[in-house]
Design an enzyme around this catalytic site. Structure first.
Site, PDB file in Angstrom:
ATOM      1  N   ASP A  95       0.273 -27.109  19.431  1.00 39.67           N
ATOM      2  CA  ASP A  95       1.185 -28.015  18.731  1.00 39.67           C
ATOM      3  C   ASP A  95       0.730 -29.462  18.825  1.00 39.67           C
ATOM      4  O   ASP A  95       0.857 -30.224  17.874  1.00 39.67           O
ATOM      5  CB  ASP A  95       2.610 -27.885  19.303  1.00 39.67           C
ATOM      6  CG  ASP A  95       3.227 -26.559  18.885  1.00 39.67           C
ATOM      7  OD1 ASP A  95       2.727 -25.972  17.910  1.00 39.67           O
ATOM      8  OD2 ASP A  95       4.190 -26.119  19.544  1.00 39.67           O
ATOM      9  N   CYS A 110      28.689   8.000 -26.404  1.00 39.49           N
ATOM     10  CA  CYS A 110      29.050   7.929 -27.827  1.00 39.49           C
ATOM     11  C   CYS A 110      29.378   9.312 -28.401  1.00 39.49           C
ATOM     12  O   CYS A 110      29.588   9.442 -29.600  1.00 39.49           O
ATOM     13  CB  CYS A 110      27.939   7.248 -28.624  1.00 39.49           C
ATOM     14  SG  CYS A 110      26.461   8.261 -28.769  1.00 39.49           S
ATOM     15  N   ASP A 141       2.116  -0.055   4.445  1.00 43.30           N
ATOM     16  CA  ASP A 141       3.250  -0.029   3.529  1.00 43.30           C
ATOM     17  C   ASP A 141       3.785  -1.445   3.340  1.00 43.30           C
ATOM     18  O   ASP A 141       4.679  -1.890   4.030  1.00 43.30           O
ATOM     19  CB  ASP A 141       4.331   0.889   4.117  1.00 43.30           C
ATOM     20  CG  ASP A 141       5.301   1.335   3.053  1.00 43.30           C
ATOM     21  OD1 ASP A 141       5.056   1.036   1.870  1.00 43.30           O
ATOM     22  OD2 ASP A 141       6.302   1.971   3.402  1.00 43.30           O
ATOM     23  N   LYS A 145      -2.699   3.829   5.462  1.00 41.09           N
ATOM     24  CA  LYS A 145      -2.133   3.301   4.221  1.00 41.09           C
ATOM     25  C   LYS A 145      -0.957   2.405   4.603  1.00 41.09           C
ATOM     26  O   LYS A 145       0.110   2.871   4.969  1.00 41.09           O
ATOM     27  CB  LYS A 145      -1.678   4.448   3.320  1.00 41.09           C
ATOM     28  CG  LYS A 145      -1.235   3.969   1.969  1.00 41.09           C
ATOM     29  CD  LYS A 145      -1.094   5.146   1.015  1.00 41.09           C
ATOM     30  CE  LYS A 145      -0.796   4.686  -0.398  1.00 41.09           C
ATOM     31  NZ  LYS A 145       0.453   3.969  -0.534  1.00 41.09           N
ATOM     32  N   LYS A 154     -11.474   7.356   1.087  1.00 41.15           N
ATOM     33  CA  LYS A 154     -12.323   6.751   0.058  1.00 41.15           C
ATOM     34  C   LYS A 154     -13.747   7.273   0.182  1.00 41.15           C
ATOM     35  O   LYS A 154     -14.223   7.481   1.300  1.00 41.15           O
ATOM     36  CB  LYS A 154     -12.379   5.224   0.240  1.00 41.15           C
ATOM     37  CG  LYS A 154     -11.038   4.551   0.168  1.00 41.15           C
ATOM     38  CD  LYS A 154     -11.126   3.054   0.465  1.00 41.15           C
ATOM     39  CE  LYS A 154      -9.725   2.461   0.427  1.00 41.15           C
ATOM     40  NZ  LYS A 154      -9.653   1.092   0.933  1.00 41.15           N
ATOM     41  N   CYS A 174      26.640  13.114 -25.590  1.00 38.00           N
ATOM     42  CA  CYS A 174      26.343  11.840 -24.927  1.00 38.00           C
ATOM     43  C   CYS A 174      27.628  11.308 -24.289  1.00 38.00           C
ATOM     44  O   CYS A 174      28.659  11.214 -24.957  1.00 38.00           O
ATOM     45  CB  CYS A 174      25.804  10.843 -25.944  1.00 38.00           C
ATOM     46  SG  CYS A 174      25.649   9.190 -25.258  1.00 38.00           S
ATOM     47  N   LEU A 214      -3.240   4.486  -6.326  1.00 40.16           N
ATOM     48  CA  LEU A 214      -3.980   5.633  -5.788  1.00 40.16           C
ATOM     49  C   LEU A 214      -3.281   6.928  -6.166  1.00 40.16           C
ATOM     50  O   LEU A 214      -2.052   6.978  -6.203  1.00 40.16           O
ATOM     51  CB  LEU A 214      -4.021   5.551  -4.261  1.00 40.16           C
ATOM     52  CG  LEU A 214      -4.913   4.492  -3.636  1.00 40.16           C
ATOM     53  CD1 LEU A 214      -4.622   4.385  -2.149  1.00 40.16           C
ATOM     54  CD2 LEU A 214      -6.376   4.844  -3.840  1.00 40.16           C
ATOM     55  N   CYS A 254      24.629   3.799 -30.207  1.00 34.53           N
ATOM     56  CA  CYS A 254      25.063   4.196 -28.860  1.00 34.53           C
ATOM     57  C   CYS A 254      24.969   2.934 -27.972  1.00 34.53           C
ATOM     58  O   CYS A 254      23.872   2.408 -27.764  1.00 34.53           O
ATOM     59  CB  CYS A 254      24.163   5.318 -28.339  1.00 34.53           C
ATOM     60  SG  CYS A 254      24.542   5.827 -26.669  1.00 34.53           S
ATOM     61  N   ASP A 274       0.653 -22.669  23.533  1.00 32.46           N
ATOM     62  CA  ASP A 274       1.419 -23.159  22.378  1.00 32.46           C
ATOM     63  C   ASP A 274       1.478 -24.681  22.398  1.00 32.46           C
ATOM     64  O   ASP A 274       1.393 -25.339  21.373  1.00 32.46           O
ATOM     65  CB  ASP A 274       2.852 -22.616  22.422  1.00 32.46           C
ATOM     66  CG  ASP A 274       2.880 -21.144  22.053  1.00 32.46           C
ATOM     67  OD1 ASP A 274       1.800 -20.616  21.717  1.00 32.46           O
ATOM     68  OD2 ASP A 274       3.966 -20.544  22.123  1.00 32.46           O
ATOM     69  N   LYS A 313       0.008  11.367   1.635  1.00 33.58           N
ATOM     70  CA  LYS A 313       1.290  10.778   2.019  1.00 33.58           C
ATOM     71  C   LYS A 313       1.960  11.631   3.088  1.00 33.58           C
ATOM     72  O   LYS A 313       2.080  12.851   2.922  1.00 33.58           O
ATOM     73  CB  LYS A 313       2.212  10.696   0.809  1.00 33.58           C
ATOM     74  CG  LYS A 313       1.689   9.798  -0.293  1.00 33.58           C
ATOM     75  CD  LYS A 313       2.029   8.354  -0.052  1.00 33.58           C
ATOM     76  CE  LYS A 313       3.286   8.050  -0.745  1.00 33.58           C
ATOM     77  NZ  LYS A 313       3.547   6.851  -1.330  1.00 33.58           N
ATOM     78  N   GLU A 355      -8.706   5.502   6.147  1.00 32.19           N
ATOM     79  CA  GLU A 355      -8.004   4.283   6.560  1.00 32.19           C
ATOM     80  C   GLU A 355      -6.506   4.567   6.596  1.00 32.19           C
ATOM     81  O   GLU A 355      -6.035   5.484   5.937  1.00 32.19           O
ATOM     82  CB  GLU A 355      -8.235   3.164   5.534  1.00 32.19           C
ATOM     83  CG  GLU A 355      -9.684   2.820   5.361  1.00 32.19           C
ATOM     84  CD  GLU A 355      -9.931   1.887   4.177  1.00 32.19           C
ATOM     85  OE1 GLU A 355      -8.977   1.241   3.695  1.00 32.19           O
ATOM     86  OE2 GLU A 355     -11.084   1.818   3.752  1.00 32.19           O
ATOM     87  N   CYS A 362      19.921  11.133 -26.297  1.00 34.36           N
ATOM     88  CA  CYS A 362      20.974  10.888 -27.275  1.00 34.36           C
ATOM     89  C   CYS A 362      20.261  10.295 -28.491  1.00 34.36           C
ATOM     90  O   CYS A 362      19.636   9.239 -28.389  1.00 34.36           O
ATOM     91  CB  CYS A 362      21.994   9.897 -26.718  1.00 34.36           C
ATOM     92  SG  CYS A 362      23.036   9.233 -28.028  1.00 34.36           S
ATOM     93  N   TYR A 416     -10.545  -3.821   0.910  1.00 40.41           N
ATOM     94  CA  TYR A 416     -11.560  -3.519  -0.114  1.00 40.41           C
ATOM     95  C   TYR A 416     -12.210  -4.795  -0.639  1.00 40.41           C
ATOM     96  O   TYR A 416     -11.509  -5.741  -0.992  1.00 40.41           O
ATOM     97  CB  TYR A 416     -10.917  -2.746  -1.280  1.00 40.41           C
ATOM     98  CG  TYR A 416     -11.941  -2.047  -2.144  1.00 40.41           C
ATOM     99  CD1 TYR A 416     -12.725  -1.031  -1.618  1.00 40.41           C
ATOM    100  CD2 TYR A 416     -12.153  -2.413  -3.470  1.00 40.41           C
ATOM    101  CE1 TYR A 416     -13.681  -0.402  -2.390  1.00 40.41           C
ATOM    102  CE2 TYR A 416     -13.106  -1.778  -4.248  1.00 40.41           C
ATOM    103  CZ  TYR A 416     -13.867  -0.774  -3.695  1.00 40.41           C
ATOM    104  OH  TYR A 416     -14.817  -0.144  -4.451  1.00 40.41           O
TER     105      TYR A 416
END
Ligand code: IVH
Length: 666
Positions: A38, A409, A117, A115, A288, A406, A84, A430, A34, A312, A113, A424, A226
Site C-alpha cells: 500500500d 387466443c 465455470d 472446465k 483438446k 392456444c 464446445l 395472438c 500489505d 460434463k 484441462e 399457434c 488458449y
C-alpha cells in the site's frame, strides 16, 4: 521537460508492484506485506498525480478502475469464439477419439484441462501490452470490456520476458472464487440486494458492470486456456500454454498431456472425486487435440471445434413434486410446457419452475401432475426435469394430455412434420406472439430501440402498436397522453426509434424474427445476398447453396416472404428508411455459388481460415468431409493418402492453393 530521477522512481515502483501482483495473484505467493504494498502504491499514485506526463494506462495504479459509466462497444472477433461440444459418457468420448483418428492419420496427443465455470473472454496483446478484452457475445462479435478487465489483478497488463508474438490473442475464463462469492452475497444480503445464484452469474454480472471501479472491488480472477496467433511459439497447445505462463499469465496448473483416450477417462474420474475441494467451480473437463496443425486439419463446425470436446460432470439433482403444468406461447408461436413445482433449493437458487420442452418429452417420461420428479440444473438457467420416480406415483394419477388450443387466443395448435414443438399459427393476432415479435425487434442485439417488455405491453394495450412497423408511426403526443409516459421518456423513445434506421441490414434481418434466423445466420445471408430484394428473390437452391443453410432454414425464409403481411411490413419499414441493403465492405462475388469445398493439409501462402473465408465470400460452401456432392478438394501440404483416395473415388476435383487462387482471379 522530463525529470530522470522521477521517471526512474516511477518505473521502479511500477515494476515492484507488478512483480508483487504477479506473485500474489498468479503464483499465489507473497513476499511483500500489505503495508509495504500500500505504501508503494500510494507513493506511485502521488508521483503520477504530480507528474501527469508519465501517465500510463498499464500502471498498477490504474487497476482501481474508473467511476464513469460505460456502455459497451461491440467488437468483431478476429477468430470466431466458438463453444464446445458436450459429452456425458465414456462411450461418447470413445466416439470422439474414433472421429479424430478417422480424420487424422498421424499420432494424436490430447491435453486434458479443467472446465472453469465462469464467463469467456478474449484478450488481445500487442507488443506485450493488453490492448483489448472482449466477451464471447454471439461468437462473431462481443462486448468490449477492456476497462473492466484491466481491474483484474491476475491478468497482466504488460507481459514478462520477450519471446511472445508481436500480436496475439489469449482466451480464458473469468471466474469468481467461492470465498469472494460468499462474502459478496453476504454484503448484498445485508444491503437488501438480491443474492447472486452462483459464482458464474456473479462473475458474468460483474464483468458487465458499467462502472469499472465497482468491478475492481469484486475481485474477479481469470484462468487462460488458449493462445491464438499467426506466429505461435509452438505447434503444441500445451507448449504454447507453458510459454504463456512465462509471459505472466495465470495458466491453470491442472493440465496434462495424454496419448490415449483411456488415460483421459482416468483424468476425468480422478477429478470427479476431487473437484469439490477446489476453491472455485468447474463443471467438467475439456479434452483438446494438442497439435495446432492437427487442430487446423480437423477444423470447426459452425458452433464448435472438431478438435476439442468437453466432458460434463453430472449436474446437481433433487426431487420435487409437480404441482401443475402451464403452457407458454413464445414470439414464434412455439408452445413450451412449463412445470410448476413445489419450491426446492437447488445449486444456490430456489427452483419453482422447470422446462418440460415439448409434448414428446412429456410423453417419453410420462410426466403427470402429482408426480415426484427429478429436477436438474445443468449449464442452462432454466432447470429441467429428467425423470419421474414411478414408485411414488399415486394410483389415481392421470396421464397428461397436451393442449389442443392456444391458451392465449384459443386457435387450434399445429405441429410441423418432423418438429417436436407445437405452434399457434395465429401469428397475426395472438397477443404474446405480437408482443414477443415487437420485443425481439427492439432488443439490444436487434434494432436496439429503448424500452422493453413493459413499454411494449403499454403501447400494445393502448392500441398504439400492433406490429413492429407501427413503431415508426408513433407520435410524441400519443405517448405523453399515456399515464406512465413523461415528456422526457416520450422523446427518448421517439428519438431512439428514429436512430434505429441507421442499424445495419444484418441486424434488421435478424430483427424480423424469422424462424431459425439467428444473428449469425442473418449475417451469413446478408454477406451472400447483400439486399432483402435478393434474399426474397432467391430460389430454394440458391438459398441452400449458402454455407450452413439447410432445407429447414430455406423453407422458413420462403414461408416468411410468401406471407403478404410480412412483405407489407418490410415495405413500410423501407419507406421509413430502415436499412435493407448491406454496405458493401468486401469484394464478395458469387463466382463459387453452389460449389462445395473440402480443405485439407497445411498451406503456404494463405491460412486455412483465410481460405475458408474466401470460399464463403465468393458464394461457395465449406464442408468437412468428402462425399459425392463435394466439388473440389483443396489440398495443401502433408495430405494423407486416404483423403486423396476418397476424392478420387467420388470423382472430386483435387486442386492446389495456387489453382484455387487462379480460379478466383479468373
Ligand atoms: S477451450 C475453441 N478450455 O467452456 C475452444 N474452454 O462450453 C474454446 N471453458 O466458451 C474453448 N474452461 O468459456 C476451453 N479449459 C477450457 C475451458 C473452456 C472453460 C469454457 C469456455 C467456452 C465454454 C464452452
Amino acid at each position: 521537460m522530463k525529470n530522470p530521477k522521477i521517471e526512474s522512481k516511477i518505473e521502479f515502483l511500477r515494476s515492484e508492484l507488478q512483480k508483487h501482483n504477479y506473485n500474489y495473484y498468479v503464483l499465489s505467493v507473497s513476499e511483500t506485506s500489505d503495508y509495504q504494498y500500500d505504501t508503494m502504491l500510494k507513493e506511485l499514485q502521488q508521483l503520477e498525480t504530480d507528474n501527469p506526463k508519465y501517465f500510463d494506462i498499464n500502471s498498477p495504479t490504474q487497476r482501481i478502475g474508473d467511476d464513469r459509466n460505460k456502455s459497451f462497444k461491440q467488437v468483431q472477433h478476429k477468430y470466431p469464439m466458438l463453444s464446445l461440444a458436450n459429452t456425458y459418457s465414456e462411450s461418447e468420448l470413445f466416439d470422439f477419439d474414433s472421429r479424430i483418428k478417422k480424420a487424422i492419420e498421424s499420432k494424436i496427443t490430447y491435453v486434458c484441462e479443467l472446465k472453469y465455470d465462469g464467463t469467456a473472454v478474449g484478450l488481445t496483446y500487442e507488443k506485450g501490452k493488453l490492448i483489448r478484452a472482449v466477451t464471447r457475445g454471439d461468437g462473431v462479435e462481443g462486448d468490449d470490456v477492456t476497462a473492466n478487465v484491466r481491474t483484474i489483478r491476475s491478468i497482466p497488463l504488460e507481459l514478462r520476458g520477450d519471446n511472445y508474438p508481436e500480436k496475439f490473442e489469449i482466451r480464458g475464463e473469468i471466474f469468481m472464487s467461492h470465498e469472494v462469492f460468499h462474502s459478496l452475497n453476504e454484503i448484498r444480503e445485508k444491503n437488501g440486494k438480491s443474492k447472486f445464484a452462483n459464482p458464474r452469474n456473479a462473475a458474468s454480472g460483474t464483468l458487465k458492470l458499467r462502472n469499472s471501479a465497482n468491478v475492481a472491488k469484486r475481485k474477479l480472477d481469470c484462468f487462460l486456456y488458449y493462445v491464438l496467433s499467426e506466429n505461435l511459439p509452438s505447434d503444441s497447445h500445451y507448449e504454447n500454454l507453458t510459454q504463456a505462463r512465462k509471459w505472466g499469465f495465470k495458466i491453470p496448473p491442472h493440465l496434462s498431456q495424454m496419448t490415449d483416450i483411456k488415460s483421459v477417462v482416468e483424468f476425468i474420474k480422478n477429478w470427479d472425486s476431487k473437484r469439490s475441494d477446489l476453491p472455485y467451480d468447474i463443471d467438467g473437463i475439456v479434452i483438446k487435440v494438442d497439435s495446432i496443425s492437427q487442430q487446423e486439419e480437423l477444423g470447426n463446425t459452425a458452433k464448435a471445434p472438431r478438435w476439442a470436446v468437453s466432458y460434463k460432470y453430472q449436474a446437481e439433482q433433487l426431487f420435487s413434486v409437480l404441482e401443475s403444468i402451464s403452457y407458454q406461447v413464445g414470439r414464434t408461436g412455439a408452445i413450451t410446457p412449463v412445470a410448476n413445482l413445489k419450491p426446492v433449493q437447488l445449486a444456490g437458487t430456489i427452483v419453482k419452475r422447470a422446462s418440460l420442452h415439448n409434448a414428446d418429452q412429456i410423453e417419453l417420461l410420462d410426466i403427470r401432475v402429482g408426480d415426484c420428479v427429478a429436477v436438474e440444473k445443468g449449464g442452462e438457467i432454466i432447470p429441467k426435469i429428467t425423470s419421474v420416480d414411478l414408485s411414488r406415483r399415486s394410483p389415481d394419477s392421470e396421464k397428461t394430455n397436451f393442449i389442443n388450443l392456444c391458451p392465449e387466443c384459443q386457435t387450434e395448435l399445429v405441429r410441423i412434420d418432423g418438429e417436436a414443438q407445437h405452434y399457434c399459427p395465429n401469428d397475426a393476432s395472438c397477443p404474446p406472439q405480437i408482443k414477443g415479435k415487437i420485443e425481439h425487434f427492439i432488443s439490444r442485439k436487434a434494432m436496439n430501440i429503448e424500452g422493453g417488455e413493459a413499454t411494449v405491453e403499454l403501447l400494445f394495450n393502448n392500441d398504439l402498436i400492433n406490429d413492429f412497423a407501427d413503431l415508426y408511426d408513433l407520435k410524441i403526443d400519443q405517448l405523453t397522453n399515456l399515464e406512465r409516459f413523461g415528456e422526457k421518456s416520450a422523446h427518448n423513445l421517439i428519438n431512439s426509434i428514429a436512430d434505429s434506421i441507421a442499424v445495419p441490414f444484418e441486424k434488421v434481418l435478424y430483427s424480423l424474427g424469422i424462424r431459425h434466423i439467428g444473428e449469425s445466420m442473418a449475417k451469413k445471408l446478408v454477406r451472400t445476398f447483400c439486399s432483402i430484394d435478393k434474399i426474397m428473390a432467391a430460389t430454394f437452391e440458391e438459398l441452400t447453396a449458402v454455407d450452413e443453410v439447410g432445407d429447414k432454414i430455406a423453407e422458413s425464409l420462403q414461408l416468411y416472404f410468401n406471407e403478404e403481411i410480412n412483405r407489407k411490413n418490410i415495405e413500410r419499414l423501407k419507406a421509413h428508411g430502415v436499412q435493407f441493403v448491406a454496405e458493401k465492405k468486401e469484394n464478395t462475388t458469387m463466382i463459387l455459388a453452389g460449389k462445395r469445398f473440402v480443405i485439407t493439409g497445411s498451406f503456404e501462402t494463405i491460412s486455412r481460415n483465410e481460405l475458408k473465408e474466401l470460399i464463403e465470400k465468393n458464394g461457395g460452401k465449406n464442408t468437412s468431409s468428402i462425399s459425392k456432392s463435394t466439388d473440389f478438394l483443396v489440398a495443401g501440404n502433408k495430405v494423407g493418402p486416404s483423403k486423396i483416395q476418397k476424392a478420387e473415388k467420388f470423382n472430386v476435383k483435387i486442386i492446389s492453393e495456387v489453382d484455387f487462387i487462379q480460379m478466383l482471379a479468373n
